[in-house]
Design a protein around this motif. Structure first.
Motif, mmCIF file in Angstrom:
data_model
loop_
_atom_site.group_PDB
_atom_site.id
_atom_site.type_symbol
_atom_site.label_atom_id
_atom_site.label_comp_id
_atom_site.label_asym_id
_atom_site.label_seq_id
_atom_site.Cartn_x
_atom_site.Cartn_y
_atom_site.Cartn_z
ATOM 1 N N LEU A 1 1.100 -1.432 -0.247
ATOM 2 C CA LEU A 1 0.198 0.106 -0.107
ATOM 3 C C LEU A 1 0.540 1.044 -0.262
ATOM 4 C CD1 LEU A 1 -2.651 -1.185 2.259
ATOM 5 C CD2 LEU A 1 -3.036 -0.813 0.038
ATOM 6 N N THR A 2 1.616 1.105 0.684
ATOM 7 C CA THR A 2 2.679 2.247 0.565
ATOM 8 C C THR A 2 3.507 2.626 -0.473
ATOM 9 O OG1 THR A 2 3.449 1.859 3.362
ATOM 10 C CG2 THR A 2 4.939 3.654 1.690
ATOM 11 N N ALA A 3 3.841 1.513 -1.207
ATOM 12 C CA ALA A 3 4.154 1.623 -2.948
ATOM 13 C C ALA A 3 3.458 1.774 -3.352
ATOM 14 C CB ALA A 3 4.765 0.525 -2.649
ATOM 15 N N ALA A 4 1.804 1.794 -3.452
ATOM 16 C CA ALA A 4 1.234 2.358 -4.495
ATOM 17 C C ALA A 4 0.115 3.882 -3.809
ATOM 18 C CB ALA A 4 -0.130 1.579 -4.217
ATOM 19 N N GLY A 5 0.975 4.535 -3.093
ATOM 20 C CA GLY A 5 1.002 5.988 -2.718
ATOM 21 C C GLY A 5 -0.064 6.348 -1.407
ATOM 22 N N ILE A 6 -0.198 5.206 -1.153
ATOM 23 C CA ILE A 6 -1.464 5.182 0.721
ATOM 24 C C ILE A 6 0.111 6.228 1.197
ATOM 25 C CG2 ILE A 6 -2.103 4.551 2.669
ATOM 26 C CD1 ILE A 6 -4.148 3.901 -0.121
ATOM 27 N N LYS A 7 -0.748 7.469 1.033
ATOM 28 C CA LYS A 7 0.263 7.615 2.867
ATOM 29 C C LYS A 7 -0.346 8.554 4.435
ATOM 30 C CE LYS A 7 1.083 10.744 -0.849
ATOM 31 N NZ LYS A 7 2.241 9.656 -1.309
ATOM 32 N N GLY A 8 -1.369 7.644 4.540
ATOM 33 C CA GLY A 8 -1.738 7.397 5.788
ATOM 34 C C GLY A 8 -2.459 5.924 6.853
ATOM 35 N N PHE A 9 -2.787 6.354 7.583
ATOM 36 C CA PHE A 9 -2.900 4.445 8.511
ATOM 37 C C PHE A 9 -3.868 5.238 9.530
ATOM 38 C CE2 PHE A 9 0.198 3.881 5.805
ATOM 39 C CZ PHE A 9 -0.255 2.450 4.764
ATOM 40 N N ARG B 1 7.464 2.155 12.063
ATOM 41 C CA ARG B 1 8.953 1.366 11.096
ATOM 42 C C ARG B 1 9.181 1.172 9.855
ATOM 43 N NH1 ARG B 1 9.220 -4.013 10.035
ATOM 44 N NH2 ARG B 1 7.439 -4.371 12.319
ATOM 45 N N LEU B 2 7.383 0.606 9.669
ATOM 46 C CA LEU B 2 6.935 0.363 8.391
ATOM 47 C C LEU B 2 7.111 1.559 7.155
ATOM 48 C CD1 LEU B 2 5.339 -2.854 8.760
ATOM 49 C CD2 LEU B 2 7.528 -2.448 7.803
ATOM 50 N N ALA B 3 6.825 2.707 7.656
ATOM 51 C CA ALA B 3 6.088 4.076 7.009
ATOM 52 C C ALA B 3 6.719 4.603 7.314
ATOM 53 C CB ALA B 3 4.740 3.615 6.561
ATOM 54 N N PRO B 4 7.311 5.449 7.772
ATOM 55 C CA PRO B 4 7.868 6.688 8.947
ATOM 56 C C PRO B 4 7.638 7.482 8.828
ATOM 57 C CG PRO B 4 9.912 5.639 7.814
ATOM 58 C CD PRO B 4 8.867 4.431 7.479
ATOM 59 N N SER B 5 7.679 7.639 6.849
ATOM 60 C CA SER B 5 6.502 9.288 6.691
ATOM 61 C C SER B 5 5.291 9.179 6.582
ATOM 62 C CB SER B 5 7.708 9.630 5.000
ATOM 63 O OG SER B 5 6.904 8.419 4.110
ATOM 64 N N ALA B 6 4.573 8.078 7.019
ATOM 65 C CA ALA B 6 2.352 8.332 6.785
ATOM 66 C C ALA B 6 1.876 9.132 8.173
ATOM 67 C CB ALA B 6 2.655 7.322 6.626
ATOM 68 N N ALA B 7 1.244 10.074 8.080
ATOM 69 C CA ALA B 7 0.656 10.044 8.584
ATOM 70 C C ALA B 7 -0.208 9.088 9.642
ATOM 71 C CB ALA B 7 -0.503 11.209 8.436
ATOM 72 N N ARG B 8 -0.053 9.377 11.347
ATOM 73 C CA ARG B 8 -0.736 8.441 11.997
ATOM 74 C C ARG B 8 -1.746 9.484 12.518
ATOM 75 N NH1 ARG B 8 4.355 6.089 14.795
ATOM 76 N NH2 ARG B 8 4.548 7.986 14.816
ATOM 77 N N HIS B 9 -3.394 8.410 12.355
ATOM 78 C CA HIS B 9 -4.720 8.786 12.728
ATOM 79 C C HIS B 9 -4.615 8.249 14.032
ATOM 80 C CE1 HIS B 9 -5.619 11.087 8.669
ATOM 81 N NE2 HIS B 9 -5.092 11.726 9.497
ATOM 82 N N TYR B 10 -5.011 8.116 15.072
ATOM 83 C CA TYR B 10 -4.964 6.834 15.772
ATOM 84 C C TYR B 10 -7.011 7.553 16.697
ATOM 85 C CZ TYR B 10 -4.200 4.818 20.305
ATOM 86 O OH TYR B 10 -3.807 3.265 21.498
ATOM 87 N N HIS B 11 -7.557 6.464 15.868
ATOM 88 C CA HIS B 11 -8.728 7.104 16.158
ATOM 89 C C HIS B 11 -9.840 6.326 16.955
ATOM 90 C CE1 HIS B 11 -9.497 10.105 12.554
ATOM 91 N NE2 HIS B 11 -8.960 10.176 13.129
ATOM 92 N N ASN B 12 -9.305 5.240 17.666
ATOM 93 C CA ASN B 12 -9.713 4.125 18.293
ATOM 94 C C ASN B 12 -9.962 5.241 19.633
ATOM 95 O OD1 ASN B 12 -10.113 2.698 21.073
ATOM 96 N ND2 ASN B 12 -8.701 1.263 20.231
ATOM 97 N N PRO B 13 -11.179 5.648 20.100
ATOM 98 C CA PRO B 13 -11.439 6.615 20.594
ATOM 99 C C PRO B 13 -11.779 6.170 22.184
ATOM 100 C CG PRO B 13 -13.743 5.753 20.051
ATOM 101 C CD PRO B 13 -12.822 4.622 19.417
ATOM 102 N N VAL B 14 -11.049 5.075 22.548
ATOM 103 C CA VAL B 14 -10.918 5.109 24.040
ATOM 104 C C VAL B 14 -9.781 3.873 23.985
ATOM 105 C CG1 VAL B 14 -11.677 3.329 25.989
ATOM 106 C CG2 VAL B 14 -13.478 4.370 23.885
ATOM 107 N N ARG B 15 -8.773 5.168 25.595
ATOM 108 C CA ARG B 15 -7.766 4.238 25.428
ATOM 109 C C ARG B 15 -7.064 5.263 26.203
ATOM 110 N NH1 ARG B 15 -8.302 8.572 21.839
ATOM 111 N NH2 ARG B 15 -8.704 8.505 20.090
ATOM 112 N N ALA B 16 -5.820 3.615 27.393
ATOM 113 C CA ALA B 16 -5.962 3.858 28.805
ATOM 114 C C ALA B 16 -4.750 4.709 28.826
ATOM 115 C CB ALA B 16 -4.974 2.642 28.935
ATOM 116 N N GLN B 17 -4.224 5.444 29.553
ATOM 117 C CA GLN B 17 -3.318 6.785 29.959
ATOM 118 C C GLN B 17 -2.445 6.209 29.628
ATOM 119 O OE1 GLN B 17 -4.306 9.445 31.508
ATOM 120 N NE2 GLN B 17 -6.040 9.354 32.265
ATOM 121 N N ALA B 18 -1.310 4.860 29.650
ATOM 122 C CA ALA B 18 0.075 4.884 29.057
ATOM 123 C C ALA B 18 0.167 5.001 27.605
ATOM 124 C CB ALA B 18 0.157 2.929 29.584
ATOM 125 N N GLU B 19 -1.292 4.207 27.487
ATOM 126 C CA GLU B 19 -1.677 4.288 25.582
ATOM 127 C C GLU B 19 -1.690 5.923 25.116
ATOM 128 O OE1 GLU B 19 -4.560 0.393 24.943
ATOM 129 O OE2 GLU B 19 -5.187 2.628 25.311
#
Length: 385
Positions: free
Chosen positions: A68-76, A89-107
């Motif tokens: 997917l990264t090679a195919a031009g996907i720029k966000g995950f 690690r695999l796509a260090p320049s890609a955007a990362r959206h943390y859209h799980n709306p419930v998270r522990a403090q450590a997360e």
């Protein structure tokens, strides 16, 4: 190297039939066609009127992420610290959206340390946790809202999503605290009805008006369907067009940038599962070496994959008139059964192979080793047919 090891050592196979003829595998095999995944990425890039991101949870296989990264996907869309680190690690320049709306403090702390800049939220208590730990500078928070399910296989709103009224309250608080205000929703998995997206987008505009906030982006979620039913291919173009048209109509000059986060809609059709027939009991019920504790985990929830082919061990396609049969998995649990009955060729026999096409989502990642089963090979093919 032994004979068996040598036969399995081939890097790329022509198609599943060649694998069956050559290897006659006793355990399930998941085959991956990178060209199909690349084509799916192109379809989203060319059709969706905004940023295309990939929901990692549907299939986090490294070959999928790299393709997917090679195919031009720029966000995950990342839903856990593991997925955050995987994409880092695999796509260090890609955007990362943390859209799980419930998270522990450590997360939350882990994500902040990893440089996450995009978050979703669907409750006051979770928003307060973000306010306490996430710096406001250049960080986006997207309240997630829900509506009654329409045209989807099952309702994500039973677990996630606020009411529109609460979403407006959350959005106003996000803007007042100096975060980038955006909105997000998910219409439900395997959603074939463009009207579902229209309803959500129009409600998003109403939420913005009620909050008195102009949003930077509108994430229209996942839910984009894969090709699960034979002869009925999803009309993604109609969905893309409705999303673009409705957003322009509902928001006018305040139209936000659009984002989507397909998982199944990108990866499912790039994989096929090869399962072997363990038995045809008294000429009726079919027992396979894979089932709901393996790569077919989600079928009881969203329905069968009926894009099937049956091959003999010699790789010959079985083509007799299909007959309805109950299909069971290999374990000793009576729940290990596919829903209802499925049409299989009348001449299906023990030792044959059933190929489930479109099996790439929520399969590899949910495969278990319950009852001693679950050994699954992964091979790459040029074509799935």
């Amino acid at each position: 190297m032994g004979l068996t090891e040598g036969r399995w050592a081939k890097t790329i196979w022509d198609n599943p039939a060649e694998i069956i003829r050559t290897l006659t595998p006793e355990n399930p095999v998941m085959v991956f066609a990178p060209t199909v995944l690349q084509a799916a990425a192109r379809r989203f890039h060319e059709g969706f009127p905004g940023l295309v991101t990939y929901a990692v949870k549907s299939n986090p296989d490294e070959a999928v992420i790299r393709t997917l990264t090679a195919a031009g996907i720029k966000g995950f869309d990342v839903a856990s610290p593991y997925e955050i680190d995987l994409i880092g690690r695999l796509a260090p320049s890609a955007a990362r959206h943390y859209h799980n709306p419930v998270r522990a403090q450590a997360e939350i702390a882990h994500a902040v340390e990893a440089g996450i800049r995009a978050w979703s939220v669907d409750s006051r208590s979770e928003l307060e946790k973000l306010f306490a730990r996430v710096p406001a500078e250049d960080c986006e928070i997207s309240p997630r809202f829900k509506l009654p399910v329409l045209g989807a296989a099952y309702d994500f709103g039973s677990k996630f999503g606020s009411s529109p009224e609460l979403a407006a309250e959350l959005l106003r608080a996000v803007a007042e605290r100096g975060y980038i205000p955006s909105l997000t929703f998910h219409p439900g998995t395997q959603c074939n009805d463009p009207a579902a997206w229209e309803s959500y987008i129009r409600m998003a505009a109403e939420i913005c008006e009620a909050a008195g906030v102009k949003v930077r982006r509108l994430n229209v979620g996942g839910g984009f369907p894969s090709h699960r039913v034979g002869g009925i291919e999803p009309d993604l173009t109609a969905i893309f067009d409705r999303i673009g048209q409705t957003t322009a109509e509902a928001f006018g000059p305040d139209t936000p940038a659009l984002v989507c986060e397909p998982g199944r809609g990108l990866c499912a059709d790039a994989f096929s599962l090869i399962a072997r027939v363990k038995a045809v009991r008294d000429g009726a019920n079919v027992f396979l070496n894979d089932g709901v504790y393996g790569a077919l985990t989600e079928l009881p929830q969203i329905g069968n994959l009926d894009r099937l082919q049956v091959f003999s061990p010699e790789g010959t396609l079985r083509e007799q008139e299909p007959q309805p049969r109950a299909i069971f998995g290999p374990t000793c649990d009576s729940l290990d059964r596919l829903p209802g009955e499925m049409a299989l060729p009348a001449d299906i026999q023990e030792g044959d192979y059933v190929i489930f096409h479109g099996a790439g989502a929520y399969s590899l990642v949910t495969n278990t080793h319950f009852n001693g089963f679950g050994q699954m090979a992964q091979l790459t093919v040029k074509s799935l047919l």
